[in-house]
Scaffold this motif. Sequence first.
Motif, PDB file in Angstrom:
ATOM      1  N   GLU A   1       0.834  -1.208   0.000  1.00  0.00           N
ATOM      2  CA  GLU A   1       0.000   0.000   0.000  1.00  0.00           C
ATOM      3  C   GLU A   1       0.868   1.257   0.000  1.00  0.00           C
ATOM      4  O   GLU A   1       0.526   2.258  -0.620  1.00  0.00           O
TER       5      GLU A   1
ATOM      6  N   VAL B   1      -3.875   4.366   7.464  1.00  0.00           N
ATOM      7  CA  VAL B   1      -4.630   5.414   6.786  1.00  0.00           C
ATOM      8  C   VAL B   1      -4.252   6.790   7.359  1.00  0.00           C
ATOM      9  O   VAL B   1      -4.133   7.776   6.628  1.00  0.00           O
TER      10      VAL B   1
ATOM     11  N   HIS C   1      -9.906   4.755   1.112  1.00  0.00           N
ATOM     12  CA  HIS C   1      -9.352   3.914   2.180  1.00  0.00           C
ATOM     13  C   HIS C   1     -10.045   4.193   3.516  1.00  0.00           C
ATOM     14  O   HIS C   1     -10.293   3.277   4.288  1.00  0.00           O
TER      15      HIS C   1
END
Lengths: 205, 113
Positions: A35, A187, A149
Amino acid sequence: MRAEETMNKLPANPERATLEGKNKFLGFWFFLGGETVLFASLFGVYLGLRKATNGGVTSQELFELPLVFIATMLLLTSSLTAVFATMSLKSQNFKAMIGWLVITVILGFSFLGLEIYEFNHYVHEYEHTIRSSAWGSAFYTLVGTHGAHVLFGVSWITLLIVRNFGRGLNLYNAPKFYVAALYWHFVDVVWVFIFTVVYLMGKVG
Amino acid sequence: MGSHQNDSVSKHDQSHLDIHHKIAHQKELKQHIVSFAMMIFLTMLSFIAVASEAISTRFAILFILVLAGIQAAFQLYIWMHLSHKGHQYPTWGIFFGIGVAATCVAAGAAMIW
Protein backbone atom coordinates in the motif's frame (compact mmCIF):
# COMPACT_ATOMS: atom_id res chain seq x y z
CA MET A 1 -4.97 -24.37 28.24
CA ARG A 2 -7.30 -25.43 31.04
CA ALA A 3 -5.88 -22.88 33.44
CA GLU A 4 -6.70 -20.15 30.98
CA GLU A 5 -10.18 -21.42 30.33
CA THR A 6 -11.14 -21.66 33.98
CA MET A 7 -9.85 -18.18 34.61
CA ASN A 8 -11.48 -17.05 31.40
CA LYS A 9 -8.25 -15.67 30.00
CA LEU A 10 -6.64 -15.62 26.61
CA PRO A 11 -2.85 -15.73 26.12
CA ALA A 12 -0.86 -12.51 26.48
CA ASN A 13 -0.96 -11.58 22.77
CA PRO A 14 -4.28 -13.07 21.62
CA GLU A 15 -3.88 -11.61 18.11
CA ARG A 16 -0.83 -13.75 17.46
CA ALA A 17 -1.55 -16.81 19.61
CA THR A 18 -2.75 -19.01 16.74
CA LEU A 19 -1.01 -19.87 13.48
CA GLU A 20 -3.84 -18.20 11.58
CA GLY A 21 -3.41 -15.07 13.67
CA LYS A 22 0.36 -15.06 13.09
CA ASN A 23 -0.13 -15.43 9.35
CA LYS A 24 -2.72 -12.66 9.24
CA PHE A 25 -0.43 -10.36 11.19
CA LEU A 26 2.55 -10.99 8.92
CA GLY A 27 0.55 -10.94 5.70
CA PHE A 28 -1.12 -7.72 6.67
CA TRP A 29 2.17 -5.95 7.30
CA PHE A 30 3.41 -7.03 3.87
CA PHE A 31 0.15 -5.74 2.40
CA LEU A 32 0.82 -2.39 4.09
CA GLY A 33 4.29 -2.36 2.47
CA GLY A 34 2.51 -2.71 -0.88
CA GLU A 35 0.00 0.00 0.00
CA THR A 36 2.93 2.29 0.75
CA VAL A 37 4.13 1.80 -2.82
CA LEU A 38 0.62 2.44 -4.21
CA PHE A 39 0.39 5.77 -2.42
CA ALA A 40 3.99 6.63 -3.28
CA SER A 41 3.24 6.39 -6.99
CA LEU A 42 0.31 8.79 -6.52
CA PHE A 43 2.44 11.16 -4.43
CA GLY A 44 5.19 11.11 -7.05
CA VAL A 45 2.72 11.98 -9.79
CA TYR A 46 1.18 14.69 -7.63
CA LEU A 47 4.57 16.31 -6.94
CA GLY A 48 5.33 16.29 -10.66
CA LEU A 49 2.00 17.85 -11.66
CA ARG A 50 1.16 20.17 -8.79
CA LYS A 51 1.88 23.32 -10.79
CA ALA A 52 0.11 22.14 -13.94
CA THR A 53 -3.06 24.14 -13.37
CA ASN A 54 -3.95 24.72 -17.03
CA GLY A 55 -4.69 28.38 -16.35
CA GLY A 56 -7.28 27.54 -13.70
CA VAL A 57 -7.35 28.08 -9.95
CA THR A 58 -4.04 27.48 -8.11
CA SER A 59 -3.49 25.57 -4.90
CA GLN A 60 -2.74 28.80 -2.98
CA GLU A 61 -6.13 30.19 -3.94
CA LEU A 62 -7.98 26.93 -3.39
CA PHE A 63 -6.89 25.42 -0.08
CA GLU A 64 -8.20 26.64 3.26
CA LEU A 65 -5.98 25.69 6.16
CA PRO A 66 -8.62 25.72 8.97
CA LEU A 67 -10.64 22.99 7.21
CA VAL A 68 -7.53 20.86 6.65
CA PHE A 69 -6.48 21.39 10.25
CA ILE A 70 -9.83 20.17 11.60
CA ALA A 71 -9.73 17.13 9.29
CA THR A 72 -6.21 16.37 10.49
CA MET A 73 -7.21 16.59 14.15
CA LEU A 74 -10.21 14.30 13.56
CA LEU A 75 -8.08 11.63 11.93
CA LEU A 76 -5.24 11.95 14.44
CA THR A 77 -7.68 11.56 17.34
CA SER A 78 -9.30 8.57 15.66
CA SER A 79 -5.86 6.97 15.45
CA LEU A 80 -5.49 7.46 19.21
CA THR A 81 -8.87 5.85 19.90
CA ALA A 82 -7.87 2.95 17.63
CA VAL A 83 -4.72 2.44 19.68
CA PHE A 84 -6.85 2.47 22.85
CA ALA A 85 -8.99 -0.23 21.23
CA THR A 86 -5.85 -2.32 20.60
CA MET A 87 -4.80 -1.85 24.22
CA SER A 88 -8.24 -2.97 25.40
CA LEU A 89 -7.84 -6.00 23.13
CA LYS A 90 -4.53 -6.84 24.80
CA SER A 91 -6.01 -6.48 28.27
CA GLN A 92 -9.03 -8.44 27.05
CA ASN A 93 -11.63 -5.87 27.86
CA PHE A 94 -14.09 -6.52 25.05
CA LYS A 95 -16.61 -3.82 25.97
CA ALA A 96 -13.98 -1.10 26.16
CA MET A 97 -12.53 -2.23 22.84
CA ILE A 98 -15.92 -2.00 21.12
CA GLY A 99 -16.51 1.41 22.70
CA TRP A 100 -13.20 2.80 21.38
CA LEU A 101 -13.85 1.32 17.95
CA VAL A 102 -17.29 2.96 17.81
CA ILE A 103 -15.67 6.33 18.58
CA THR A 104 -13.04 5.63 15.90
CA VAL A 105 -15.76 4.95 13.34
CA ILE A 106 -17.67 8.13 14.28
CA LEU A 107 -14.49 10.21 13.88
CA GLY A 108 -13.80 8.48 10.56
CA PHE A 109 -17.25 9.35 9.26
CA SER A 110 -16.83 12.98 10.39
CA PHE A 111 -13.58 13.13 8.43
CA LEU A 112 -15.34 11.75 5.36
CA GLY A 113 -18.14 14.30 5.76
CA LEU A 114 -15.58 17.12 5.75
CA GLU A 115 -13.87 15.70 2.68
CA ILE A 116 -17.14 15.43 0.77
CA TYR A 117 -17.98 19.01 1.71
CA GLU A 118 -14.49 20.10 0.60
CA PHE A 119 -14.62 18.38 -2.80
CA ASN A 120 -18.14 19.66 -3.40
CA HIS A 121 -16.98 23.18 -2.54
CA TYR A 122 -14.01 22.96 -4.94
CA VAL A 123 -16.11 21.65 -7.80
CA HIS A 124 -19.00 24.09 -7.49
CA GLU A 125 -17.31 27.26 -6.22
CA TYR A 126 -13.97 27.04 -8.02
CA GLU A 127 -14.69 24.68 -10.92
CA HIS A 128 -11.70 22.65 -9.84
CA THR A 129 -12.56 19.17 -11.11
CA ILE A 130 -10.72 15.99 -11.98
CA ARG A 131 -10.91 17.04 -15.65
CA SER A 132 -9.97 20.71 -15.33
CA SER A 133 -6.18 20.23 -15.28
CA ALA A 134 -3.39 17.69 -14.80
CA TRP A 135 -3.12 19.01 -11.26
CA GLY A 136 -6.86 18.41 -10.76
CA SER A 137 -6.49 14.80 -11.89
CA ALA A 138 -3.50 14.20 -9.63
CA PHE A 139 -5.22 15.90 -6.68
CA TYR A 140 -8.51 14.01 -6.83
CA THR A 141 -6.79 10.69 -7.54
CA LEU A 142 -4.43 10.98 -4.57
CA VAL A 143 -6.79 12.51 -2.00
CA GLY A 144 -9.73 10.46 -3.34
CA THR A 145 -7.79 7.19 -3.03
CA HIS A 146 -7.05 8.08 0.57
CA GLY A 147 -10.73 8.92 1.13
CA ALA A 148 -11.68 5.55 -0.35
CA HIS A 149 -9.35 3.91 2.18
CA VAL A 150 -11.05 5.81 5.01
CA LEU A 151 -14.45 4.66 3.71
CA PHE A 152 -13.21 1.08 3.47
CA GLY A 153 -11.76 1.31 6.99
CA VAL A 154 -14.95 2.58 8.63
CA SER A 155 -17.03 -0.03 6.77
CA TRP A 156 -14.64 -2.80 7.80
CA ILE A 157 -14.56 -1.81 11.47
CA THR A 158 -18.35 -1.35 11.54
CA LEU A 159 -18.85 -4.85 10.10
CA LEU A 160 -16.43 -6.31 12.65
CA ILE A 161 -18.32 -4.64 15.50
CA VAL A 162 -21.72 -5.81 14.25
CA ARG A 163 -20.60 -9.36 13.48
CA ASN A 164 -18.80 -9.94 16.79
CA PHE A 165 -21.08 -7.97 19.08
CA GLY A 166 -22.53 -10.93 20.96
CA ARG A 167 -19.45 -13.10 20.68
CA GLY A 168 -16.95 -11.51 23.01
CA LEU A 169 -13.24 -11.66 22.39
CA ASN A 170 -11.66 -14.97 21.40
CA LEU A 171 -8.60 -16.30 19.60
CA TYR A 172 -10.57 -16.38 16.36
CA ASN A 173 -11.61 -12.74 16.19
CA ALA A 174 -8.71 -11.09 18.08
CA PRO A 175 -6.45 -11.07 14.95
CA LYS A 176 -9.31 -9.53 12.93
CA PHE A 177 -9.69 -6.61 15.31
CA TYR A 178 -5.94 -6.15 15.62
CA VAL A 179 -5.37 -6.05 11.87
CA ALA A 180 -8.27 -3.62 11.31
CA ALA A 181 -6.71 -1.24 13.86
CA LEU A 182 -3.36 -1.50 12.03
CA TYR A 183 -5.12 -0.56 8.80
CA TRP A 184 -6.64 2.46 10.48
CA HIS A 185 -3.24 3.68 11.71
CA PHE A 186 -1.85 3.25 8.22
CA VAL A 187 -4.63 5.41 6.79
CA ASP A 188 -3.59 8.08 9.29
CA VAL A 189 0.10 7.76 8.30
CA VAL A 190 -0.88 8.44 4.68
CA TRP A 191 -2.90 11.47 5.77
CA VAL A 192 0.16 12.92 7.53
CA PHE A 193 1.88 13.03 4.14
CA ILE A 194 -1.22 14.31 2.36
CA PHE A 195 -1.69 17.28 4.65
CA THR A 196 2.04 18.02 4.43
CA VAL A 197 2.72 17.45 0.73
CA VAL A 198 -0.64 18.41 -0.79
CA TYR A 199 -2.12 21.07 1.48
CA LEU A 200 0.75 22.74 3.31
CA MET A 201 3.19 22.64 0.39
CA GLY A 202 0.33 23.75 -1.87
CA LYS A 203 -0.22 26.74 0.38
CA VAL A 204 3.40 27.92 0.43
CA GLY A 205 3.78 27.33 -3.31
CA MET B 1 6.37 -12.65 30.03
CA GLY B 2 5.97 -16.19 28.64
CA SER B 3 3.87 -16.45 25.54
CA HIS B 4 1.96 -19.42 26.91
CA GLN B 5 0.73 -20.46 30.31
CA ASN B 6 0.10 -24.02 31.39
CA ASP B 7 -1.70 -25.95 34.10
CA SER B 8 1.13 -25.45 36.54
CA VAL B 9 0.45 -21.71 36.82
CA SER B 10 -0.79 -21.32 40.37
CA LYS B 11 -3.32 -18.77 41.54
CA HIS B 12 -0.52 -16.87 43.23
CA ASP B 13 1.64 -16.80 40.09
CA GLN B 14 -1.39 -15.74 38.10
CA SER B 15 -2.08 -12.74 40.30
CA HIS B 16 1.61 -11.90 40.06
CA LEU B 17 1.40 -12.03 36.27
CA ASP B 18 -1.73 -9.87 36.36
CA ILE B 19 0.09 -7.17 38.32
CA HIS B 20 2.94 -7.20 35.80
CA HIS B 21 0.43 -6.91 32.97
CA LYS B 22 -1.21 -3.99 34.71
CA ILE B 23 2.06 -2.11 35.18
CA ALA B 24 3.04 -2.69 31.55
CA HIS B 25 -0.45 -1.57 30.50
CA GLN B 26 -0.21 1.67 32.48
CA LYS B 27 3.22 2.37 31.05
CA GLU B 28 2.01 1.81 27.51
CA LEU B 29 -1.04 4.00 28.07
CA LYS B 30 1.19 6.85 29.20
CA GLN B 31 3.43 6.36 26.17
CA HIS B 32 0.45 6.57 23.81
CA ILE B 33 -0.87 9.74 25.39
CA VAL B 34 2.58 11.36 25.26
CA SER B 35 2.97 10.47 21.59
CA PHE B 36 -0.52 11.82 20.86
CA ALA B 37 0.42 15.14 22.48
CA MET B 38 3.69 15.14 20.52
CA MET B 39 1.85 14.55 17.25
CA ILE B 40 -0.64 17.34 17.92
CA PHE B 41 2.31 19.59 18.68
CA LEU B 42 4.18 18.63 15.49
CA THR B 43 1.03 19.12 13.40
CA MET B 44 0.53 22.58 14.86
CA LEU B 45 4.18 23.46 14.19
CA SER B 46 3.72 22.46 10.55
CA PHE B 47 0.60 24.59 10.14
CA ILE B 48 2.22 27.55 11.90
CA ALA B 49 5.37 27.28 9.75
CA VAL B 50 3.21 27.50 6.64
CA ALA B 51 0.85 30.20 7.90
CA SER B 52 3.67 32.43 9.16
CA GLU B 53 5.02 35.09 6.83
CA ALA B 54 8.37 35.20 8.59
CA ILE B 55 9.52 31.77 7.44
CA SER B 56 10.90 31.37 3.92
CA THR B 57 9.13 29.01 1.54
CA ARG B 58 12.15 26.80 1.01
CA PHE B 59 12.78 26.32 4.69
CA ALA B 60 9.09 25.79 5.47
CA ILE B 61 8.85 22.97 2.93
CA LEU B 62 11.94 21.21 4.25
CA PHE B 63 10.77 21.72 7.82
CA ILE B 64 7.27 20.29 7.33
CA LEU B 65 8.63 17.29 5.39
CA VAL B 66 10.96 16.44 8.28
CA LEU B 67 8.08 16.83 10.76
CA ALA B 68 5.92 14.50 8.63
CA GLY B 69 8.71 11.90 8.70
CA ILE B 70 8.91 12.13 12.50
CA GLN B 71 5.13 11.78 12.83
CA ALA B 72 5.11 8.73 10.56
CA ALA B 73 7.83 7.13 12.69
CA PHE B 74 5.79 7.78 15.83
CA GLN B 75 2.75 6.13 14.25
CA LEU B 76 4.67 3.09 13.01
CA TYR B 77 6.82 2.42 16.06
CA ILE B 78 4.51 3.37 18.88
CA TRP B 79 0.93 3.18 17.65
CA MET B 80 1.42 0.28 15.29
CA HIS B 81 3.74 -1.42 17.80
CA LEU B 82 6.70 -1.95 15.44
CA SER B 83 8.98 -1.44 18.44
CA HIS B 84 7.45 -4.46 20.21
CA LYS B 85 8.89 -7.95 20.18
CA GLY B 86 8.19 -10.22 17.21
CA HIS B 87 8.09 -7.46 14.59
CA GLN B 88 11.25 -8.25 12.59
CA TYR B 89 9.46 -9.40 9.44
CA PRO B 90 6.89 -6.59 9.51
CA THR B 91 9.77 -4.13 9.84
CA TRP B 92 11.48 -5.63 6.80
CA GLY B 93 8.18 -5.56 4.88
CA ILE B 94 7.33 -1.96 5.62
CA PHE B 95 10.88 -0.68 5.05
CA PHE B 96 11.05 -2.49 1.75
CA GLY B 97 7.80 -0.72 0.89
CA ILE B 98 9.20 2.63 2.02
CA GLY B 99 12.36 2.05 -0.07
CA VAL B 100 10.37 1.36 -3.22
CA ALA B 101 8.05 4.24 -2.31
CA ALA B 102 10.92 6.73 -2.06
CA THR B 103 12.15 5.65 -5.49
CA CYS B 104 8.62 6.07 -6.89
CA VAL B 105 8.28 9.57 -5.45
CA ALA B 106 11.71 10.62 -6.69
CA ALA B 107 10.96 9.26 -10.16
CA GLY B 108 7.51 10.83 -10.38
CA ALA B 109 8.51 14.18 -8.95
CA ALA B 110 11.77 14.57 -10.86
CA MET B 111 10.97 13.02 -14.20
CA ILE B 112 7.65 14.61 -15.14
CA TRP B 113 8.61 17.72 -17.05
